[in-house]
Design a protein around this motif. Sequence first.
Motif, PDB file in Angstrom:
ATOM      1  N   LEU A 102      28.909  39.646  41.826  1.00  0.00           N
ATOM      2  CA  LEU A 102      29.125  40.870  42.602  1.00  0.00           C
ATOM      3  C   LEU A 102      28.257  42.009  42.069  1.00  0.00           C
ATOM      4  CD1 LEU A 102      30.595  42.548  44.735  1.00  0.00           C
ATOM      5  CD2 LEU A 102      32.439  42.934  43.056  1.00  0.00           C
ATOM      6  N   VAL A 103      28.198  42.155  40.760  1.00  0.00           N
ATOM      7  CA  VAL A 103      27.391  43.222  40.171  1.00  0.00           C
ATOM      8  C   VAL A 103      25.915  43.007  40.495  1.00  0.00           C
ATOM      9  CG1 VAL A 103      26.690  44.334  38.017  1.00  0.00           C
ATOM     10  CG2 VAL A 103      29.069  43.657  38.349  1.00  0.00           C
ATOM     11  N   ASN A 104      25.484  41.773  40.522  1.00  0.00           N
ATOM     12  CA  ASN A 104      24.095  41.488  40.878  1.00  0.00           C
ATOM     13  C   ASN A 104      23.816  41.898  42.326  1.00  0.00           C
ATOM     14  OD1 ASN A 104      21.473  40.432  40.214  1.00  0.00           O
ATOM     15  ND2 ASN A 104      21.938  38.707  41.583  1.00  0.00           N
ATOM     16  N   GLN A 105      24.755  41.609  43.214  1.00  0.00           N
ATOM     17  CA  GLN A 105      24.578  41.998  44.609  1.00  0.00           C
ATOM     18  C   GLN A 105      24.535  43.520  44.766  1.00  0.00           C
ATOM     19  OE1 GLN A 105      27.641  40.042  46.910  1.00  0.00           O
ATOM     20  NE2 GLN A 105      27.041  37.992  46.197  1.00  0.00           N
ATOM     21  N   LEU A 106      25.328  44.213  43.955  1.00  0.00           N
ATOM     22  CA  LEU A 106      25.340  45.669  44.029  1.00  0.00           C
ATOM     23  C   LEU A 106      24.067  46.290  43.461  1.00  0.00           C
ATOM     24  CD1 LEU A 106      29.009  46.369  42.790  1.00  0.00           C
ATOM     25  CD2 LEU A 106      28.175  46.539  45.142  1.00  0.00           C
ATOM     26  N   SER A 107      23.505  45.677  42.428  1.00  0.00           N
ATOM     27  CA  SER A 107      22.442  46.337  41.656  1.00  0.00           C
ATOM     28  C   SER A 107      21.038  45.799  41.896  1.00  0.00           C
ATOM     29  CB  SER A 107      22.751  46.223  40.161  1.00  0.00           C
ATOM     30  OG  SER A 107      22.783  44.861  39.757  1.00  0.00           O
ATOM     31  N   ALA A 108      20.892  44.608  42.508  1.00  0.00           N
ATOM     32  CA  ALA A 108      19.584  43.946  42.562  1.00  0.00           C
ATOM     33  C   ALA A 108      18.525  44.796  43.269  1.00  0.00           C
ATOM     34  CB  ALA A 108      19.715  42.581  43.229  1.00  0.00           C
ATOM     35  N   SER A 167      45.997  50.032  43.663  1.00  0.00           N
ATOM     36  CA  SER A 167      45.514  48.816  43.021  1.00  0.00           C
ATOM     37  C   SER A 167      43.987  48.849  42.914  1.00  0.00           C
ATOM     38  CB  SER A 167      45.938  47.586  43.820  1.00  0.00           C
ATOM     39  OG  SER A 167      45.309  46.428  43.308  1.00  0.00           O
ATOM     40  N   TYR A 168      43.475  48.328  41.782  1.00  0.00           N
ATOM     41  CA  TYR A 168      42.030  48.157  41.659  1.00  0.00           C
ATOM     42  C   TYR A 168      41.493  47.277  42.783  1.00  0.00           C
ATOM     43  CZ  TYR A 168      40.317  50.320  37.337  1.00  0.00           C
ATOM     44  OH  TYR A 168      39.881  51.211  36.390  1.00  0.00           O
ATOM     45  N   ALA A 169      42.327  46.373  43.269  1.00  0.00           N
ATOM     46  CA  ALA A 169      41.891  45.475  44.341  1.00  0.00           C
ATOM     47  C   ALA A 169      41.519  46.246  45.602  1.00  0.00           C
ATOM     48  CB  ALA A 169      42.997  44.466  44.651  1.00  0.00           C
ATOM     49  N   VAL A 170      42.089  47.436  45.768  1.00  0.00           N
ATOM     50  CA  VAL A 170      41.761  48.268  46.925  1.00  0.00           C
ATOM     51  C   VAL A 170      40.354  48.854  46.786  1.00  0.00           C
ATOM     52  CG1 VAL A 170      42.382  50.392  48.142  1.00  0.00           C
ATOM     53  CG2 VAL A 170      44.176  48.833  47.368  1.00  0.00           C
ATOM     54  N   ILE A 171      39.933  49.105  45.541  1.00  0.00           N
ATOM     55  CA  ILE A 171      38.642  49.755  45.306  1.00  0.00           C
ATOM     56  C   ILE A 171      37.480  48.776  45.455  1.00  0.00           C
ATOM     57  CG2 ILE A 171      37.296  51.129  43.671  1.00  0.00           C
ATOM     58  CD1 ILE A 171      39.849  51.949  42.320  1.00  0.00           C
ATOM     59  N   VAL A 172      37.677  47.518  45.073  1.00  0.00           N
ATOM     60  CA  VAL A 172      36.571  46.546  45.020  1.00  0.00           C
ATOM     61  C   VAL A 172      35.782  46.488  46.332  1.00  0.00           C
ATOM     62  CG1 VAL A 172      35.984  44.114  44.748  1.00  0.00           C
ATOM     63  CG2 VAL A 172      37.610  45.189  43.169  1.00  0.00           C
ATOM     64  N   PRO A 173      36.418  46.355  47.491  1.00  0.00           N
ATOM     65  CA  PRO A 173      35.621  46.268  48.728  1.00  0.00           C
ATOM     66  C   PRO A 173      34.903  47.567  49.105  1.00  0.00           C
ATOM     67  CG  PRO A 173      37.974  46.303  49.224  1.00  0.00           C
ATOM     68  CD  PRO A 173      37.860  46.150  47.751  1.00  0.00           C
ATOM     69  N   LEU A 174      35.246  48.685  48.450  1.00  0.00           N
ATOM     70  CA  LEU A 174      34.591  49.958  48.760  1.00  0.00           C
ATOM     71  C   LEU A 174      33.274  50.134  48.018  1.00  0.00           C
ATOM     72  CD1 LEU A 174      37.696  52.357  48.488  1.00  0.00           C
ATOM     73  CD2 LEU A 174      36.841  51.157  50.526  1.00  0.00           C
ATOM     74  N   LEU A 175      33.036  49.320  46.978  1.00  0.00           N
ATOM     75  CA  LEU A 175      31.905  49.554  46.086  1.00  0.00           C
ATOM     76  C   LEU A 175      30.568  49.469  46.808  1.00  0.00           C
ATOM     77  CD1 LEU A 175      33.142  47.587  42.935  1.00  0.00           C
ATOM     78  CD2 LEU A 175      33.396  50.018  43.462  1.00  0.00           C
ATOM     79  N   ARG A 176      30.453  48.555  47.762  1.00  0.00           N
ATOM     80  CA  ARG A 176      29.162  48.404  48.473  1.00  0.00           C
ATOM     81  C   ARG A 176      28.770  49.675  49.212  1.00  0.00           C
ATOM     82  NH1 ARG A 176      27.416  43.174  48.371  1.00  0.00           N
ATOM     83  NH2 ARG A 176      29.025  41.578  48.051  1.00  0.00           N
ATOM     84  N   SER A 177      29.757  50.471  49.606  1.00  0.00           N
ATOM     85  CA  SER A 177      29.457  51.699  50.350  1.00  0.00           C
ATOM     86  C   SER A 177      28.630  52.678  49.520  1.00  0.00           C
ATOM     87  CB  SER A 177      30.759  52.382  50.789  1.00  0.00           C
ATOM     88  OG  SER A 177      31.521  51.528  51.606  1.00  0.00           O
ATOM     89  N   PHE A 178      28.674  52.524  48.180  1.00  0.00           N
ATOM     90  CA  PHE A 178      27.987  53.460  47.293  1.00  0.00           C
ATOM     91  C   PHE A 178      26.763  52.834  46.623  1.00  0.00           C
ATOM     92  CE2 PHE A 178      32.478  54.520  47.493  1.00  0.00           C
ATOM     93  CZ  PHE A 178      32.477  55.884  47.693  1.00  0.00           C
TER      94      PHE A 178
END
Length: 843
Positions: free
Chosen positions: A606-612, A559-570
């Motif tokens: 979420l994208v802002n938190q990842l990219s800011a 599921s894509y839902a499994v990937i979402v919480p992993l994004l911050r690691s990268f």
Amino acid sequence: MVAGQRLVDIFQPTHYDIYLDINRATKDIAGTVAIKGGAKQTEILLHQKFMTVQQVMIDDQVVSAVVDDDSETIAFTAPHTGEITIVVDYTAPLTDTMMGIYPSYYQINGEKKQLIGTQFETTAARQAFPSVDEPAAKATFSLAIKYDEQVGETIIANMPEEKVVDGVHYFAETVKMSTYLVAFAFGDMQSKLTQTNSGVQVGVFSTKAHQASELNFALDIAKRAIEFFEDYYQTPYPLPHSWQLALPDFSAGAMENWGLVTYREAYLALDENNASLEMKQRVATVIAHELARQWFGDLVTMQWWDDLWLNESFANMMEYVAIDALEPDWHIWELFQTSEAAAALQRDATDGVQSVHVQVEEPAEIDAIFDGAIVYAKGSRMLVMVRALIGDDALRRGLKAYFEAHQYGNARGADLWAALGQAAGIDLTTMMNTWLEQPGYPVLTVEVVAGQLQLSQQQFFIGDGVDQDRQWQIPLNSNYTDVQELMVTNKVVLGDYKTMRQQAGAPFRLNVGNTAHFIVNYAPDLLQEILADIDNLDAITQLQLLQDLRLLAEGCQISYAVIVPLLRSFANSHSGVVNTALYQVVNNLKKFVMTGTEAENQLQQLVNQLSADQFTRLGWQGQSDETVADQVSRPVIVDAALYAKNAVAVSSAHELVVTNRTALVALPADVRADILANEVKRYGDRALFDQLLSDYQTTADGGYQRDIMVALTKTKDVTFIKEIISYFKNSDVIKPQDLRGWYRGILSNDQGQQLAWDWLRDEWTWLEKTVGGDMEFTTYITVTAAVFKTGKRLAEFKAFFEPKIDTPGLGREITMDVNVIAGRVDLITDEKTAVHQAISKAL
């Protein structure tokens, strides 16, 4: 003729004398061709298209000829078999289809001018002169060209000009080659010349709409690329010169005509002072690709179009080999991972996709096999896989033997594998047939069963797919040294996992370096071991994890839902490839949210938190001492920050436009498209629209043209959208070579999708007539399918395209793309709620 018989089986040309009288004013060609060759029977056929034949003579005797436009032939009877000379007098039109002999249009100081050029691949040489227009019908060619010449104009061709007599330009006889490689051009051109260490003249030619300095970059790359290939192939460049020509109107990216390579302007002329790293890499790799083809494709040519991959796949790999040697600081193989590998994995997962080696007969079928993600990208991955397996030294030895055996002739895929396999001392044919003759690729499932580490392979599909029990011979490339080199069965047990894990001291991984064409589905516990060690993983491995997880989610295996919480690691990576892969996942999440909804707002947060933090670090303008990775990352991060409505990014982008309003081309080239798109979407008005549209029509900077197209198609003003669409058929405003990009941009725009889709359906007949003979034509279907994501659009797509499924060259694409849209619709339906919840939880 017997079904499946080639014209070369009837008559083998040895030499062509071609005389062309070309009138630009009337768009007429008057020609005479004399063809020497061997007739194997008396009933002779030559190819022709769009021609009016005045007379056919054989050995000075007039014979009766029948022109058949449906089969694109001229038929006549020879008095005897054996050596004959056929002379055909004919007329033909100059067309505006960017095929055959055609005019390219451009402006200088508001004055419209034209440059005449050629594009004969795949089967358009027959539009210029009667011939046996097949790859195996190699011959020598002598060109004589007369045209309505004006003072100061230049004419160039495959070989050097020998003389001019009464306005007729005579060129030296070519070496033995295929018809589709014949090329010439004339008009008001400028050039820059140099010479390789071995004495080959190298030149770059363009219209005078470009600054002379814009030819410098290409000239340097071309010279050094030829020198590199002469050394790497251990085979001299076989012609006296290598001209590179920028054509203002050019459908493809470039074309490897022997001695006269033609390019889309954006892929040759370059302002080094304000060009993005992406454009520099694109220009360099395109030049290297076409020059690699001077040997692999021109010197040795495929026997028939079913082995097109022999030309394209190999050159696609060699462009990276060459540029890695010429510009090592670019780390160009990282671009291969994010472009070629990604494109191949996405396309090749669709049921019904063509194999790399595919049977074709008719011209429309031949044009339809130029699937960039398969023949170019997947094919090059196959060769990268072979190179990793046999090593560079064996590859070079094998290529030298291959060129020596087949130079000035034709070859098949089996000939290449035989040469490389003999050099490496292994059987490559059996392994490579599993990859080239079968469509698709496997997913390897890795799990621990009863303590034993176990692998199993199965074909991977995105969307519905019929499992046909295909099996591949897979180079495993494990980080565990005692794991076998090749997996040749559906399942394999590797051994006790605890013991192997202790001995290796690292989590188990496959396809190290991502050189082989498969993805891996690690069992959750094994995946967690890898993710827990993420800080110790190199950038390619991190990219590979993101890539494989994204594809597994697209294929509904996780599921894509499994990937979402992993994004911050990268998210804090300083690697260009990791950032590219991360935001490819993020961009895929956008299909699950509707514009203007709370779900979209949460994704933007979420994208802002990842990219800011990354946006703060990188900013808009590159620094002289920054890494290539930062240059690669900047446009990715900027795009994310603007999507996320990052207040600083939005306002500072606007300030950059205000500051540079009189010369928007001067904006930082790496992020110019994003800056302009932000301005058009959030601050756009009539004055900005008119300024950008005017710049698009008048600039000679191909990169700036592309950026304007990206930006203007983002407008939210329906009045502007309708105006853009009104220009789709107006080649004075929107060049036919760019039309697909404009169409896709409006189709991707929520405010413009219905208008663009209506236009395509209403104007399909016009579009087919205008670019239907072009190998890029089917991609109008492809780009439409790439955008649609609702059941309503799926039904409309099927209703419009399925009645066209029997149209030559379109059937495979239509069938595949119905599958693509249907799979996306099902994925969104099944996953939307879970993805929304995962995004909300991740905030």
